[in-house]
Scaffold this motif. Structure first.
Motif, short mmCIF file in Angstrom:
data_model
loop_
_atom_site.label_atom_id
_atom_site.label_comp_id
_atom_site.label_asym_id
_atom_site.label_seq_id
_atom_site.Cartn_x
_atom_site.Cartn_y
_atom_site.Cartn_z
N LYS A 65 0.92 -1.04 -0.03
CA LYS A 65 -0.10 0.03 0.07
C LYS A 65 0.73 1.21 0.02
N THR A 105 -0.46 16.91 -13.18
CA THR A 105 -0.05 15.96 -12.44
C THR A 105 1.10 15.30 -13.06
N TYR A 133 1.32 7.84 2.21
CA TYR A 133 1.59 9.21 2.01
C TYR A 133 1.77 9.98 3.44
N ILE A 183 -2.99 12.05 -2.24
CA ILE A 183 -3.83 11.05 -2.45
C ILE A 183 -4.99 11.50 -3.41
N LYS A 184 -5.27 12.69 -3.28
CA LYS A 184 -6.30 13.12 -4.30
C LYS A 184 -5.71 13.13 -5.68
N ARG A 185 -4.65 13.29 -5.90
CA ARG A 185 -3.89 13.25 -7.36
C ARG A 185 -3.84 11.84 -7.77
N ASP A 186 -3.52 11.08 -6.75
CA ASP A 186 -3.24 9.67 -7.40
C ASP A 186 -4.61 8.93 -7.58
N GLU A 187 -5.59 9.39 -6.94
CA GLU A 187 -6.99 8.83 -7.07
C GLU A 187 -7.66 9.57 -8.42
N ALA A 188 -7.36 10.74 -8.65
CA ALA A 188 -7.90 11.48 -9.75
C ALA A 188 -7.32 10.84 -10.99
N ARG A 206 -2.96 14.92 1.58
CA ARG A 206 -4.13 14.84 0.93
C ARG A 206 -4.18 15.20 -0.30
#
Ligand code: SF4
Ligand code: SF4
Lengths: 301, 479
Positions: free
Chosen positions: B17, B148, B20, B137-142, B134
């Motif tokens: 996993k 990016t 971050y 994490i957001k960047r990697d999810e989007a 945060r």
């Protein structure tokens, strides 16, 4: 650390959790023995795959598979045999450079110049081991009949030039007109001296070196025989002569032994020790190096 | 025997996993930055430090000169036969780790290990380009977008640059640094230098940029070893659950207290988890994955300060003390105990021995080899002579004349044919700077001296100028 289960914050939702560690338990069981579920990280197995791929690269790049009459040579054409050959060539080239230094310099200069001397000693030691050690011994200690090169007694001279000359042309080499020749003939066997004369002179020779002689030996006969037959080469006092390779009979060094029996044997049958002429067999630089090395053993004369 | 269950529960391999770690401030973080700057500063700049050793020797303060087989460290110059100093250093290093560990756990892992230091640096770069926890994490999810990608490319570029610089600094320890830098820049440096830079660039980039906590958890032996070394008195980063449990929010705590129920100080804000570089929860207790970087202490202290509760819910403490407090006893701190004293004693003994050895270290050495064929010779005048090969090492950067003499047999005289004797008939051999030389020497004993088969002798080389004396024992063989 057993407190953690009370308030553990685990995301794993499995049937069974191991209380002390908080890890899930795999479902198999042997007589009550269970196993924690500890999966390896994925990258671990990926590295295994990567190493397998890497090994395929080796087959392509380096010699690998045996074929019917040859082997897969690999794209870079590597060969350990060629690598050795290249190393040997490099050493030869290096030696040649050093040898040219020895070639140009005189024996005296080699012995006096530290750098040249070191090269000569190293090369000389190697050549000595290959060529001279069988008779003279690994360190030049000699043996009966084969001179000890570590002492200060030199049959044919212990200067650099004398040693070089002996090495090049040998001792009693047939057909070499520069070879060292000394005549220690078989006085007894050839009938020049009678048995009692041989014994008398042998006793006389022992007295020259301050060794005990037989009590009742014929002193007059001994010294007369010596003066008539031996003094021409060994000198009237028996001090020897490098010119004829005639050993000094007054010192403590005896090539063929100092017992009365040894000396009688020497006078009766003569001594004709030989040494090969290395001139034709070894290259001049090696002989130069050997001369310096041999002289260094006993410090020369 | 009963075997139950099928092997179908879960995969054998799991993807790691991604962690971050969140930015944190506080005294521990500040200390870690200072250590990072100091450590990397030394590592990158040390090769350029000069140290004058005289005309014949390199002037680099720290240099491993492999071709000439010398190691230079400021005023120390080591020859290959002195590698035992490195053995001593390794012994001290191991014991220092043990000592640190028995005082305060994984100090090495948390503050000093290169893996930690470089990972910290790489994380700072990551944060600079991709934002804090945060945002990352957001960047990697989007879904990927141009921004990016641009930021990630920039991050990897800077990582590679640092990694390359790391490899570059490494090779500078093995050659004259300024020269090598020039050669590297003009592509004239030896291939090995480029190769080593490439290897270390790769390892630094992978270990500090990509593997990170995986190295500590799966690859490094130290967590396993330290688990075996720790004891009940060793301080560790500890969640004081006596104080923290039961965890609940500030409001719930107020409510619980109103009806005189117990309420812990932990507000379950997960700040300690968010900042953790290995992505674990310290509240689960001491664990192998905790490198004890203390960042969760900073994070938790910040929270406690904000809500007006005392600091130190997470702190350096022992599990025993937590239990003692629960039982109403006073905590016990014993940094000085048999274990730490023994480690400290061994460190000072080994260190002292090395210092003594260094301080009294000779700058010359002698070794003697007796000629074996023949063991002795009798000379024409009846005297007895033995031959020896004598090696003298001169570790100073100048020519040094050594007088070689012999003691032990009356009348014995030592001569070296290739050396000119001095006025007082001593054989003097001049050894060039920083060199070992071999000479053949003769020891001669006059005819009338009574000799045994073997007698002990002492061969001495004394520096005519500096007065340094080195000895070697050997034998003189007689008939
Ligand atoms: S676990 Fe190993 S690699 Fe990680 S910080 Fe500790 S010593 Fe370094
Ligand atoms: S639990 Fe705390 S001390 Fe341990 S690694 Fe995480 S942040 Fe560092």
């Amino acid at each position: 650390m057993s407190h953690d289960t009370a308030h553990g914050n685990h995301e794993l939702v499995a049937e069974k959790v191991d209380a002390p560690t908080g890890q899930t338990i795999r479902s198999h069981e042997w007589d009550g023995i269970t196993e924690l579920n500890t999966p390896l990280p994925r990258w671990w197995i990926n590295i295994l795959y990567a190493t397998i791929l890497w090994s395929i690269g080796y087959w392509v790049v380096y010699p690998s598979w045996p074929l019917v009459s040859d082997y897969a040579r690999g794209v870079v054409g590597y060969s350990s045999r060629e690598e050795v050959a290249a190393d040997l060539d490099a050493i030869k080239a290096f030696r040649a450079k050093q040898a040219s230094g020895l070639e140009k310099a005189s024996l005296e200069d080699i012995a006096k110049t530290p750098d040249l001397r070191r090269v000569a000693l190293a090369a000389g030691r190697a050549a000595f081991g290959d060529n001279c050690a069988p008779c003279h011994g690994a360190g030049g200690a000699g043996a009966p009949g084969y001179p000890n090169l570590n002492d200060d007694d030199w049959l044919w001279g212990g200067t650099l030039d004398a040693i070089h000359q002996t090495l090049t042309n040998g001792v009693r080499v047939a057909g070499n007109d520069k070879t060292r020749i000394g005549l220690m003939s078989a006085f007894g066997r050839d009938g020049v001296l009678k048995t009692d004369e041989v014994r008398a002179v042998a006793n006389h020779v022992r007295t020259l070196a301050n060794l005990d002689a037989e009590k009742n030996y014929d002193q007059a006969k001994g010294s007369k025989v010596f003066a008539d037959n031996c003094a021409s080469c060994h000198g009237p006092q028996g001090k020897g002569s490098i010119e004829f390779g005639a050993p000094n009979l007054t010192d403590g060094i005896w090539l063929y032994g100092s017992n009365l029996a040894d000396i009688i044997e020497t006078v009766t049958n003569g001594r004709q020790g030989v040494m090969p002429a290395w001139g034709g067999r070894l290259d001049p630089v090696t002989i130069k190096a050997l001369s310096v090395y041999v002289q260094s053993l006993g410090g020369g004369k | 025997m009963s075997v139950t269950g099928a092997d179908d529960d879960g995969p054998l391999y799991v993807s790691s996993k991604k962690v971050y770690p969140q930015k944190v401030t506080g005294p521990f973080r500040r200390m870690k930055w200072m250590i990072l700057i100091a450590a990397l500063g030394v590592y990158y700049l040390l090769p350029f430090l000069r140290w004058n050793r005289g005309p014949n020797l390199p002037d680099q303060a720290v240099l491993a000169d492999l071709p000439n087989r010398r190691f230079y460290f400021f005023f120390i110059e080591l020859w290959p036969q002195e590698v035992y100093y490195f053995t001593g250093l390794l012994v001290i290093a191991a014991l220092a780790l043990f000592l640190m560990n028995s005082i305060a756990g994984r100090i090495w892992c948390g503050y000093l290990c290169p893996q930690t230091v470089w990972t910290d640096l790489f994380l700072a770069v990551e944060r600079f380009f991709e934002g804090d926890r945060r945002e990352r994490i957001k960047r990697d999810e989007a879904p990927l977008n141009a921004d990016t990608i641009r930021r990630k490319v920039a991050k990897h570029a800077v990582w590679l640059l640092i990694a390359w610089w790391t490899g570059g600094a490494w090779v500078l320890y093995f050659a004259d640094a300024p020269t090598l830098v020039r050669d590297l820049a003009t592509f004239k440096a030896p291939a090995a230098a480029y190769l080593w830079i490439a290897i270390l660039t790769f390892t630094t980039y992978t270990l500090a940029g990509i593997m990170r906590e995986q190295v500590c958890i799966y690859m490094c032996p130290w967590p396993r070893i330290q688990a075996a070394l720790t004891d009940d008195d060793a301080l560790n980063v500890t969640y004081r659950y006596d104080r923290g449990e039961p965890r609940m929010s500030v409001k719930e705590a107020a409510r619980a207290k109103a009806v005189s129920q117990s309420a812990g100080d932990c507000v379950d804000c997960h700040q300690c988890v968010a900042v953790c570089p290995t992505g674990i929860d310290i509240r689960d207790g001491a664990q192998l994955s905790c490198i004890q970087c203390s960042l969760c202490i900073d994070a938790c202290d910040n929270v406690m300060t904000k809500i007006g509760r005392p600091k130190g819910l997470i702190a350096y403490d022992t599990d025993g003390n937590v239990k003692r407090r629960i039982a109403g006893e006073a905590p016990v701190y014993r940094p000085i105990r048999a274990r730490t004293l023994i480690y400290a004693a061994i460190i000072s003994i080994v260190g002292g021995a090395m210092l003594y050895q260094l301080a009294t270290r000779s700058t010359a050495a002698i070794s003697v080899l007796h000629e074996r064929n023949p063991l002795f010779v009798r000379l024409t005048d009846g005297s007895v002579r033995n031959a020896y090969t004598i090696r003298i090492s001169n570790k100073r950067p100048e020519n040094r004349p050594f007088a070689i003499t012999v003691q032990g047999v009356p009348g014995a005289v030592l001569t070296v044919p290739e050396a000119a004797p001095t006025a007082d008939y001593r054989a003097v051999v001049t050894i060039p700077p920083d060199t070992t030389r071999e000479v053949r020497a003769f020891v001669t004993v006059p005819k009338d001296v009574p000799l045994q088969k073997s007698q002990d002798i002492l061969i001495t080389a004394s520096d005519l100028f500096a007065g340094e004396v080195v000895n070697a024992r050997d034998h003189f063989m007689g008939p």
